[in-house]
Structure formats: structure tokens, C-alpha cells
Design a protein around this motif. Sequence first.
Motif, short mmCIF file in Angstrom:
data_model
loop_
_atom_site.label_atom_id
_atom_site.label_comp_id
_atom_site.label_asym_id
_atom_site.label_seq_id
_atom_site.Cartn_x
_atom_site.Cartn_y
_atom_site.Cartn_z
N ASN A 158 1.13 7.81 -7.63
CA ASN A 158 -0.01 8.21 -6.79
C ASN A 158 -0.44 7.06 -5.88
O ASN A 158 -0.70 7.25 -4.69
CB ASN A 158 -1.17 8.65 -7.69
N LYS A 159 -0.49 5.87 -6.44
CA LYS A 159 -0.98 4.71 -5.68
C LYS A 159 -0.07 4.35 -4.51
O LYS A 159 -0.54 3.98 -3.43
CB LYS A 159 -1.13 3.51 -6.62
N PHE A 160 1.25 4.48 -4.71
CA PHE A 160 2.19 3.96 -3.71
C PHE A 160 2.91 5.05 -2.91
O PHE A 160 3.74 4.74 -2.06
CB PHE A 160 3.23 3.06 -4.40
N GLY A 161 2.62 6.33 -3.16
CA GLY A 161 3.24 7.38 -2.36
C GLY A 161 4.62 7.77 -2.82
O GLY A 161 5.54 7.92 -2.01
N ARG A 176 -5.57 8.16 -2.19
CA ARG A 176 -4.81 7.67 -3.33
C ARG A 176 -5.70 6.83 -4.25
O ARG A 176 -6.69 6.25 -3.81
CB ARG A 176 -3.62 6.82 -2.87
N PRO A 199 3.78 13.22 -3.39
CA PRO A 199 2.99 12.05 -2.99
C PRO A 199 1.89 12.41 -2.02
O PRO A 199 2.07 13.27 -1.14
CB PRO A 199 4.04 11.13 -2.35
N GLU A 200 0.75 11.79 -2.18
CA GLU A 200 -0.37 11.97 -1.26
C GLU A 200 -0.12 11.14 -0.01
O GLU A 200 0.04 9.91 -0.08
CB GLU A 200 -1.67 11.52 -1.94
N LYS A 201 -0.06 11.81 1.16
CA LYS A 201 0.25 11.10 2.39
C LYS A 201 -0.96 10.32 2.94
O LYS A 201 -0.81 9.31 3.61
CB LYS A 201 0.77 12.10 3.45
N ASP A 202 -2.15 10.81 2.67
CA ASP A 202 -3.37 10.15 3.13
C ASP A 202 -3.70 8.99 2.19
O ASP A 202 -4.10 9.20 1.04
CB ASP A 202 -4.51 11.17 3.16
N LEU A 203 -3.52 7.77 2.68
CA LEU A 203 -3.74 6.59 1.84
C LEU A 203 -5.16 6.51 1.29
O LEU A 203 -5.38 5.99 0.19
CB LEU A 203 -3.42 5.31 2.63
N LYS A 231 0.81 -1.21 0.00
CA LYS A 231 0.00 0.00 0.00
C LYS A 231 0.85 1.27 0.00
O LYS A 231 0.40 2.32 -0.46
CB LYS A 231 -0.92 -0.01 1.23
N ASP A 232 2.08 1.19 0.52
CA ASP A 232 2.90 2.38 0.66
C ASP A 232 4.37 1.99 0.60
O ASP A 232 4.74 0.89 1.02
CB ASP A 232 2.61 3.04 2.02
#
Length: 645
Positions: free
Chosen positions: A86-89, A444, A437-441, A52-53
Motif C-alpha cells: 500500500n505504501k509504495f504502490g 496511501r 495499488p493506490e495511484k494517489d500517493l 515514495k513510489d
Amino acid sequence: MGTSLAMKILKKHLLRGELKTGEEVAIKIDQTLTQDSTGTMAYLQLEAMDIKDVATENSVAYIDHNILQAGFENADDHEFIKSAANKFGIRFSKAGGGICHQVNLEQFAKPGDTLLGSDSHTPTGGGMGELAIGAGGLEVAVAMAKGFYFVKVPKIYRVKLINSLNPAANAKDVILYILGKLTVKGGTGYIMEYTGEGVKSLSVTDRATICNMGAELGATTSIFPSDENTRAYLKSQGREEDYLELSADPDAFYDESIEIDLAEIKPAVAKPHFPDQYSKVKDLGKIKLDQVAIGSCTNSSYMDLMKVAAILDGRKVHPDVSLVISPGSATILEKISENGALATMIKAGARVLESGCGPCIGMGQAPRSGGVSLRSFNRNFKGRSGTMDAQIYLASPETCAASAVLGYIADPSDLDYKADFEKNVNFNHTDAYFIEPEKDLSKRIKETVKGKNIKPFPRAEKACDIDKKVVYKAGDGITTDDICPSNAHLLPFRSNIAYLSEFAFTTKIDDFKKRCEENAGGIIVAGENYGQGSSREHAALLPLYLGIKAVVAKSFARIHRSNLINNSILPLVFEDESDYEKISEYDHIKISNMKKSIETGEFILEDLTKNIKIKLRGDFSDREKEILLEGGYLNYAKNLDLEAK
């Protein structure tokens, strides 16, 4: 006995194993980078690991190689990489932002950090005192997913520098000299560590140039100490807080050592078709030029381009020469547009290209048939320029600029010029080329975007007994450019292994794919330094797709050997190199008792055609044995976790 700088960083990042030369260890990876030529495959592999990250402190996906969009293929790859970021940060660097190694040096490299990149020139970061290593895309994917990397502890090669460079000489001339002394195999199994009073005379970008082409030595990586020059560079980039003083102990142990007097370094070239074909410019004679290209991750820094502008100032490019210049980053392009250097280049008749890799990887600006091109790049392999019969020479930006004016390969001292530009400048980095990167999973995207050019990668199989024919017998020095050609036509298909496989080895033979299809795969026999050059794991994926089960060679380049193992293709070496001569193309080969042979490292090749037996070796670590027996690194690493000490 004291400790070298490289060993200090390895010790700080050690997760598993013992720091003994030749022993395999796992180290923590702080940062990763990918570029779009290798990145598509790396992110397909990362996606297959079902995470996920990312586990790293900073990972960046650069778009810098395939930035010519003549069709949908490159755009498909870029959109996929953007969605994976985007998906993985992962931080995403858009096309135009610059060359991955130059941008990373400017904005992210840190003294004492570890960096793993899916590009063989990742060691550029060593100019910052960073332990930066190039690897195959799958290993970078695992580093992003798990935060670790396995490496055999290299020996340390001390390069002691004394005095300082003369005005006409460049750090490029230093590394060309070293390549001439040590050859493209001379750094294999080593980290090149630079020490001595002469280090102080070199800027961070000078040091980065030298570390960049350490890849051409076959070295694991190269590194300089972090000192006041490092602090000054970081301050100029607006991140002095990242400075950390680092150096080897005064009595550090080194396995090998060489001393170089910088004052004796002269402007030089690498002649066709390898980077170690060293010659002083003064010894060449007047070789007429058709093209000059300045840029690449080796020599596209602000300092390099300002020297080029100083030489071009008030002059014109020779009527018979095409001069192209690629700034290393948007930051550099912005600065030279502000201070007038860009205008100087344009007035001289230079063609200014986008900030990217461009002609260095064969993406545009191919020379004419039989043409002579002088380039400030790092590789001059036959055909890499996009023109098979072109003669490619490598040189410093100063030598390139002077030669572009005079029309032949010339020593910069043949022209009067003053490099009296302001050197202590501060850079303002635009954030317009980055998508953070988007920090909030929860925000994403869940699915990556796969256009019609994105194809599944071939999956490795467990190593098993071999009963095949020799479908190709290669000579020495086979490069990854030979195995998977790199040019403007083929680069857009790096995410399409089936299509790329049609061109495997076409710089050497025309029918490799046909041979594999007619024989249901097979094995390859080769000479020394098989797989040198780029880190592209496509040079393993194409043979995997075509059913190659083993490569038997006199020796292997480090990254390619790992890529073969990661895809469960056996890299085996002759116990007696003279046995290479005994095997012919299309000989029927058997290698039996595979599991036991992998465990012991002792293999017997039965040549049924000639009724002979040949001893082979496979010096595999315990982890490599498991990878081969489990069917590739992806299977091995998926459920493996290492805790930081």
C-alpha cells in the motif's frame, strides 16, 4: 552474424555498459515480483531506501510460501507486506491466489519484458519470451526503488529442439534430461536459449516448466521465442494485446550449443539428493512409494493437472500412498472444479491442497521417517521436504499420477489413459485475490505495520582486514537450504534473523552459531558451487549476523555470490583449487591490505596456524568493489540513479 533473442532484449533495456560477455551492465527492469518467504526482508530494505513510489511498470507482492498460519508469525509478515504494498504502490496478491510464478505467467508476463524476482525460479517467465531473472531481495528492492538491475553479461547456450514429445513424456522429462547431461553447474554463466522446430510442439506452460528448472542448471535465466503458441496462451488468459512476436535471428551467434531430439525423451526421475541425478523410470526398478506430491511452480499448470486427472480417472490411489495435489493458481483451481477434474482427483483419493508452494518448500506434507516421496517439484535437496532421512525423487505430473496409483515409481505408459480433454480453453481471472495499488500517493498509508515477528535486518559493514579463524570447512555443493534451512518450523521466522541464526548450517553441523560466538565471527572455506539453490539472501544475512567476513570457495553459485557482496561479505576463490586441502577448521587466518586487494582482485591468505600463504582471487566489477568498500549494496544504491537511454 545475427543476434540471439536474449541479447535483443538486453540491448533494448540497456542503461549502462557494453554488451560484451563478462562485462557488467545495468538494465531497465519492467516488472518485479516478491513472495512472502523473501519479501518481508525485501520490503524492509525498500523502506530503508526512503522512496515514495516504485519505479517499475508493475510490481507484485505474492503470498504463496508461508500460508500455513500455525502461529502469529506468518500473519505478521503478511500484514507487513500488505502495508508495504500500500505504501509504495505495489499490487498485493493474497494467500490462495496462487504460486507467484504461475500467476505471473498467467496475468502479467509479457514477451520482451524484463522481470526481476526475489525467487530463484523467476525464469519461469522465459516460457513467455520474457527475460526473467531471479535475484536476492535487496537487488529486487533496488529494482523497485530505482528501476534497474546490474548483471554480468552471460554467455548464451543454444538448446536446439527437434521433433516432438511422445504422449507419455512431459516437458519436465526434457529438463531432467538436460540436467543429467549438463549437471547443476552446467548453466553457470549462461542464458539457456531454446530454438529449433521442436519449440513449436511445446505449449507455453511446457516451456515455463523447462525455464523454471533452468535455475537448477545454475543458469542466469532461460528463454523461449514468442510465437503463435504464445499468442494462443495470451488469448486464453484474456490478454492477447500483450502478444509480441520475438525470436533470435536465423544466423544468431551462440557460445555453446546442444541438440535434443524430443522424440527420444523418456519419462525420467531425479534421484536423491540433487536435481541432476537423472535416471529413466524404466531403469529404476519398482521403488515402493509412501507419498506422491503434485504441484509447485514447475508443474501445477492447467494442462499438467488435466493430464493427472486423465490418469486418475476411474482409478484409486494405492492404499500405501498419500497423494497430495496443489493447483498453481486460483484460476486453475476454479477451472478444474468447473470441468469435473477436481472431482476426479477427489474420487481417486487425492488430498487437494491450497493453491500455493506448500510441500515444495517444506511447508507441510513432510514424509514419514525414511519415507520415499515422488514429487513434481524442482528440488530434492536433503532435508528440504522436512524429513532429513527421506528419499525424494523428482518426476513429471504424469509419472507422479501413475506411480500414485501403482504404489511404486512407474512409467505413465504402464497405464492406459486418454488425455483427450479440451485444451483450447479460456480462463476467467477473479480479482478477489488482488489488492490493487493506490495511484494517489496522498491516499496511501504513511507507516508500515510491523508485528512482533518483524525484526530489523543486520546492516553490512565496510570490508576491512581479516584476522579470524576458519569456523567451518564445507564440502562441495553447499545449498542455501544448508546455510538457512527451509522447513515448516523455520519459514515463519524469515523476518527474524536473530532467531534463524540459531539454525545456520544445521543440516551439516550442529554448532555453527556457537563456533561463531566463541570466535567473534570468522570465515568459511568451501568446495564447488557454494550457495546453489534458492535465491534467499537469508543465506547471506545469517552469516552477516554471526560475524562471517569472507567465504573462500572453489566456486560460487551466481545469486548467492551477489548476495554475499551486497552484504559486504567477501566471496573469494582459490587460484589453485588444490589449496583447499591445505586449510583446516579453526586455522587462524589473516587477509591484509584489504582495500588494495579488492582493487586488484588479488588476495593473499595467510594461514598462521600452518605458516603458509595461499593465493586467492576476487574478480569484482568496479561496482562490486564500491559496494564492498562502502559497506553493502543498500549504501551504494541509495543515491544512485540511471537514466533510460
